[in-house]
Design a protein around this motif. Structure first.
Motif, PDB file in Angstrom:
ATOM      1  N   GLN A 121      31.491  30.217  43.297  1.00 53.75           N
ATOM      2  CA  GLN A 121      30.236  30.305  44.045  1.00 53.75           C
ATOM      3  C   GLN A 121      29.873  31.748  44.377  1.00 53.75           C
ATOM      4  O   GLN A 121      28.814  31.998  44.972  1.00 53.75           O
ATOM      5  CB  GLN A 121      30.362  29.508  45.355  1.00 53.75           C
ATOM      6  CG  GLN A 121      30.511  28.009  45.180  1.00 53.75           C
ATOM      7  CD  GLN A 121      29.266  27.382  44.606  1.00 53.75           C
ATOM      8  OE1 GLN A 121      28.151  27.682  45.020  1.00 53.75           O
ATOM      9  NE2 GLN A 121      29.436  26.503  43.623  1.00 53.75           N
ATOM     10  N   LEU A 122      30.719  32.688  43.983  1.00 55.18           N
ATOM     11  CA  LEU A 122      30.507  34.081  44.368  1.00 55.18           C
ATOM     12  C   LEU A 122      29.141  34.591  43.933  1.00 55.18           C
ATOM     13  O   LEU A 122      28.445  35.264  44.698  1.00 55.18           O
ATOM     14  CB  LEU A 122      31.613  34.956  43.760  1.00 55.18           C
ATOM     15  CG  LEU A 122      31.603  36.438  44.141  1.00 55.18           C
ATOM     16  CD1 LEU A 122      31.775  36.614  45.641  1.00 55.18           C
ATOM     17  CD2 LEU A 122      32.689  37.192  43.388  1.00 55.18           C
ATOM     18  N   VAL A 123      28.742  34.277  42.719  1.00 58.77           N
ATOM     19  CA  VAL A 123      27.459  34.759  42.213  1.00 58.77           C
ATOM     20  C   VAL A 123      26.293  34.003  42.836  1.00 58.77           C
ATOM     21  O   VAL A 123      25.330  34.599  43.316  1.00 58.77           O
ATOM     22  CB  VAL A 123      27.394  34.650  40.675  1.00 58.77           C
ATOM     23  CG1 VAL A 123      25.980  34.949  40.179  1.00 58.77           C
ATOM     24  CG2 VAL A 123      28.383  35.600  40.028  1.00 58.77           C
ATOM     25  N   GLU A 129      29.210  35.181  51.441  1.00 57.09           N
ATOM     26  CA  GLU A 129      30.372  35.011  50.579  1.00 57.09           C
ATOM     27  C   GLU A 129      30.696  36.299  49.831  1.00 57.09           C
ATOM     28  O   GLU A 129      31.860  36.643  49.639  1.00 57.09           O
ATOM     29  CB  GLU A 129      30.124  33.877  49.579  1.00 57.09           C
ATOM     30  CG  GLU A 129      30.103  32.489  50.191  1.00 57.09           C
ATOM     31  CD  GLU A 129      31.442  32.149  50.827  1.00 57.09           C
ATOM     32  OE1 GLU A 129      32.487  32.354  50.193  1.00 57.09           O
ATOM     33  OE2 GLU A 129      31.440  31.678  51.982  1.00 57.09           O
ATOM     34  N   ARG A 130      29.667  37.008  49.405  1.00 58.37           N
ATOM     35  CA  ARG A 130      29.895  38.255  48.670  1.00 58.37           C
ATOM     36  C   ARG A 130      30.362  39.371  49.606  1.00 58.37           C
ATOM     37  O   ARG A 130      31.203  40.195  49.232  1.00 58.37           O
ATOM     38  CB  ARG A 130      28.623  38.642  47.910  1.00 58.37           C
ATOM     39  CG  ARG A 130      28.340  37.674  46.758  1.00 58.37           C
ATOM     40  CD  ARG A 130      27.089  38.049  45.983  1.00 58.37           C
ATOM     41  NE  ARG A 130      25.858  37.712  46.674  1.00 58.37           N
ATOM     42  CZ  ARG A 130      25.330  36.502  46.712  1.00 58.37           C
ATOM     43  NH1 ARG A 130      25.939  35.494  46.099  1.00 58.37           N
ATOM     44  NH2 ARG A 130      24.202  36.261  47.357  1.00 58.37           N
ATOM     45  N   ASP A 267      24.082  43.021  54.269  1.00 58.00           N
ATOM     46  CA  ASP A 267      24.180  43.557  52.909  1.00 58.00           C
ATOM     47  C   ASP A 267      24.372  42.439  51.892  1.00 58.00           C
ATOM     48  O   ASP A 267      24.685  41.310  52.243  1.00 58.00           O
ATOM     49  CB  ASP A 267      25.368  44.521  52.793  1.00 58.00           C
ATOM     50  CG  ASP A 267      25.163  45.801  53.587  1.00 58.00           C
ATOM     51  OD1 ASP A 267      24.029  46.040  54.048  1.00 58.00           O
ATOM     52  OD2 ASP A 267      26.138  46.557  53.750  1.00 58.00           O
ATOM     53  N   ASP A 268      24.241  42.795  50.624  1.00 60.34           N
ATOM     54  CA  ASP A 268      24.481  41.847  49.544  1.00 60.34           C
ATOM     55  C   ASP A 268      25.071  42.589  48.348  1.00 60.34           C
ATOM     56  O   ASP A 268      25.070  43.823  48.292  1.00 60.34           O
ATOM     57  CB  ASP A 268      23.190  41.136  49.139  1.00 60.34           C
ATOM     58  CG  ASP A 268      23.437  39.781  48.457  1.00 60.34           C
ATOM     59  OD1 ASP A 268      24.609  39.466  48.153  1.00 60.34           O
ATOM     60  OD2 ASP A 268      22.461  39.047  48.227  1.00 60.34           O
ATOM     61  N   LEU A 269      25.582  41.818  47.410  1.00 60.08           N
ATOM     62  CA  LEU A 269      26.132  42.344  46.162  1.00 60.08           C
ATOM     63  C   LEU A 269      25.461  41.601  45.027  1.00 60.08           C
ATOM     64  O   LEU A 269      25.520  40.365  44.970  1.00 60.08           O
ATOM     65  CB  LEU A 269      27.651  42.140  46.122  1.00 60.08           C
ATOM     66  CG  LEU A 269      28.376  42.562  44.848  1.00 60.08           C
ATOM     67  CD1 LEU A 269      28.311  44.073  44.661  1.00 60.08           C
ATOM     68  CD2 LEU A 269      29.845  42.105  44.887  1.00 60.08           C
ATOM     69  N   GLN A 286      27.580  32.190  32.120  1.00 53.43           N
ATOM     70  CA  GLN A 286      27.463  33.617  32.413  1.00 53.43           C
ATOM     71  C   GLN A 286      27.938  33.921  33.834  1.00 53.43           C
ATOM     72  O   GLN A 286      28.599  34.930  34.072  1.00 53.43           O
ATOM     73  CB  GLN A 286      26.013  34.062  32.242  1.00 53.43           C
ATOM     74  CG  GLN A 286      25.563  34.186  30.801  1.00 53.43           C
ATOM     75  CD  GLN A 286      24.086  34.534  30.697  1.00 53.43           C
ATOM     76  OE1 GLN A 286      23.244  33.937  31.376  1.00 53.43           O
ATOM     77  NE2 GLN A 286      23.774  35.497  29.852  1.00 53.43           N
ATOM     78  N   GLN A 287      27.582  33.036  34.755  1.00 51.49           N
ATOM     79  CA  GLN A 287      28.020  33.240  36.137  1.00 51.49           C
ATOM     80  C   GLN A 287      29.539  33.192  36.247  1.00 51.49           C
ATOM     81  O   GLN A 287      30.162  34.013  36.929  1.00 51.49           O
ATOM     82  CB  GLN A 287      27.386  32.186  37.043  1.00 51.49           C
ATOM     83  CG  GLN A 287      25.882  32.354  37.215  1.00 51.49           C
ATOM     84  CD  GLN A 287      25.253  31.220  38.004  1.00 51.49           C
ATOM     85  OE1 GLN A 287      25.866  30.176  38.212  1.00 51.49           O
ATOM     86  NE2 GLN A 287      24.021  31.407  38.454  1.00 51.49           N
TER      87      GLN A 287
END
Length: 368
Positions: A121-123, A129-130, A267-269, A286-287
Motif C-alpha cells: 500500500q506504500l504507493v 504511510e509514506r 509531507d509526501d513521497l 508497476q506499483q
C-alpha cells in the motif's frame, strides 16, 4: 548484522519458545493464525521498541498472562543481548545487555526491514504511510533524527492544543510565537534530513528498479514537502524562511480549525515511473515493482550508513508477488542479508534456495 537467538515468553500466542536462527535464509511454514506473524512482530519490537500492528503494548501479552518478554542475541561487531519486558501493571522496560535504557538508545541496536502485504500500500496508500516509511528508515540509522522527530511531534501536539484554546480565548495567541519558533527550527531539521535520505534512497531504488523492469522503466522518488515545491538544494535558512511564510499565510485557517497546517507532518513521497505518478496512473504490477525496489533500496542505504545489512522480515509477502518478482527478491536477499520469511507453503520457494535454508514449522505457537 544478524539475529542469533530469539526467546519469547508469553508473547502473543507463544507461551515459551527459544530458537537459534541461521545467518542466511530462515523459512517459517504454517497455516494462518498459528503465530507466524507474531514471531516477526516480536523481532520488529526488538528493533523499533514497538509493534507495527498493536496499538497497545498490553495487546502483545498472551491471554491469561500478566507480562511478556521478547529477547534476542544480536551479532554485530560483538554480541548484544536485547530485551523488551511488557507488563499489564508496569511501564515497558527496554534492556541492552541487561541494563535498562531509553527507547531512543534501544532503537538501532537491531536494524530490521519489514516487507508485508500492507507494504504494497506504500504507493497507493495515504501520505501518512509514506512518511512513516521514511521515519522508520531514518530512525534506525540516526539517533539525532529520532530525538528531533519526537521533539517536533511534541511541539505539534502542544501547538494544536493552544490553537484549540485560542478559539475560545484570543489572549492565548500571544503564546503562539514561542511555539512557532520551535516548530520552524525542529521542522526544518526534519524536512532537510528526510530530503537527504530520499535522495540517497532514490539512487539505490532507481538502479534496482531498472533491473526488476528489465531496463524498460525509470523510477524516481520525489520528496514533496508541505509547501509544494522541491526542497532539494535549499539551505536551512531558506527552508526556515518558507516555513515562516507559510505560517503567516495559514495563520487564520489554523486558528479557525485548531490545527497545525504547516510542517513535515503534511509531507509526501511521490513514486514516478518514466515521469508518471504511479499512485494515479500506475498499474498494480508497476506499483508492486516500485515498492519492491524501495524495500530493497532500504537495505543498501542501511548498509551504506551503518556498514551492515539489516535483518529482513518477509511476512507472507511471496503470495502477493508473481513468480518472477518472488525469484528476484529471494535471490537478491540470499546473497546479502539474514532473511526471515513466513509462508503457508514451501512451493513458492525455488528448490535451490529452499535446499540451503533453515526451515521451521509453526503450529499453535509451537515451533519445530
Amino acid at each position: 548484522m544478524r539475529l542469533e537467538q530469539l526467546t519469547l515468553q508469553d508473547f502473543r500466542n507463544y507461551e515459551q519458545v527459544s530458537l537459534g536462527l541461521d545467518p542466511g535464509l530462515n523459512i517459517f511454514v504454517g497455516d494462518n493464525a498459528q503465530g507466524k506473524t507474531n514471531l516477526l512482530e516480536a523481532i520488529y519490537v526488538l528493533a523499533l521498541s514497538k509493534s507495527y500492528r498493536a496499538l497497545r503494548d498490553a495487546d502483545l501479552i498472551r491471554q491469561g498472562a500478566s507480562s511478556a518478554v521478547a529477547s534476542a542475541r544480536v551479532r554485530k561487531l560483538a554480541s548484544l543481548d536485547l530485551s523488551c519486558v511488557l507488563s499489564l501493571t508496569e511501564k515497558k522496560r527496554l534492556l541492552v545487555n541487561g541494563k535498562a535504557t531509553t527507547a531512543n538508545n534501544f532503537v538501532g541496536n537491531l536494524n530490521a526491514v519489514l516487507f508485508s502485504p500492507d507494504s504494497l500500500q506504500l504507493v497507493k496508500g495515504p501520505p501518512g504511510e509514506r512518511r512513516r516509511f521514511l521515519d522508520i528508515q531514518i530512525c534506525q540509522i540516526d539517533p539525532v533524527y529520532r530525538q528531533t522527530l519526537l521533539e517536533y511531534q511534541r511541539v505539534v501536539r502542544q501547538r494544536n492544543s493552544l490553537l484549540k484554546t485560542a478559539q475560545e480565548s484570543r489572549a492565548q495567541l500571544q503564546l503562539l510565537p514561542a511555539w512557532d519558533r520551535q516548530l520552524v527550527n525542529l521542522g526544518t531539521r526534519v524536512t532537510a534530513r528526510r530530503q537527504a535520505v530520499v535522495e540517497k534512497l532514490q539512487m539505490y531504488a532507481r538502479e534496482i528498479h531498472r533491473e526488476i523492469s528489465g531496463e524498460r522503466e525509470d523510477l524516481q522518488l520525489v520528496y514533496e514537502p508541505f509547501f509544494g515545491q522541491a526542497a532539494s538544494g535549499l539551505s536551512g535558512e531558506e527552508l526556515k524562511a518558507i516555513f515562516r511564510e507559510q505560517l503567516q499565510q495559514l495563520r487564520a485557517e489554523e486558528i479557525r480549525r485548531g490545527l497545525t497546517l504547516v510542517g513535515p507532518q503534511r509531507d509526501d513521497l511521490l513514486f514516478l515511473v518514466n515521469g508518471m505518478d504511479l499512485k494515479k496512473f500506475g498499474s498494480q504490477g508497476q506499483q508492486r515493482s516500485a515498492v519492491l525496489a524501495c524495500i530493497l533500496a532500504q537495505l543498501e542505504l542501511m548498509q551504506a550508513e551503518t556498514g551492515e545489512y539489516p535483518v529482513v522480515l518477509l511476512d507472507d509477502v511471496l503470495s502477493e508477488l508473481d513468480q518472477g518478482r518472488q525469484l528476484q527478491l529471494l535471490t537478491l536477499l540470499d546473497a546479502k542479508a539474514q532473511t526471515i520469511v513466513t509462508t503457508t507453503s514451501l512451493s513458492a520457494f525455488p528448490q535451490e534456495l529452499a535446499a540451503r535454508a533453515a526451515i521451521y514449522n509453526i503450529r499453535q505457537g509451537r515451533i519445530a
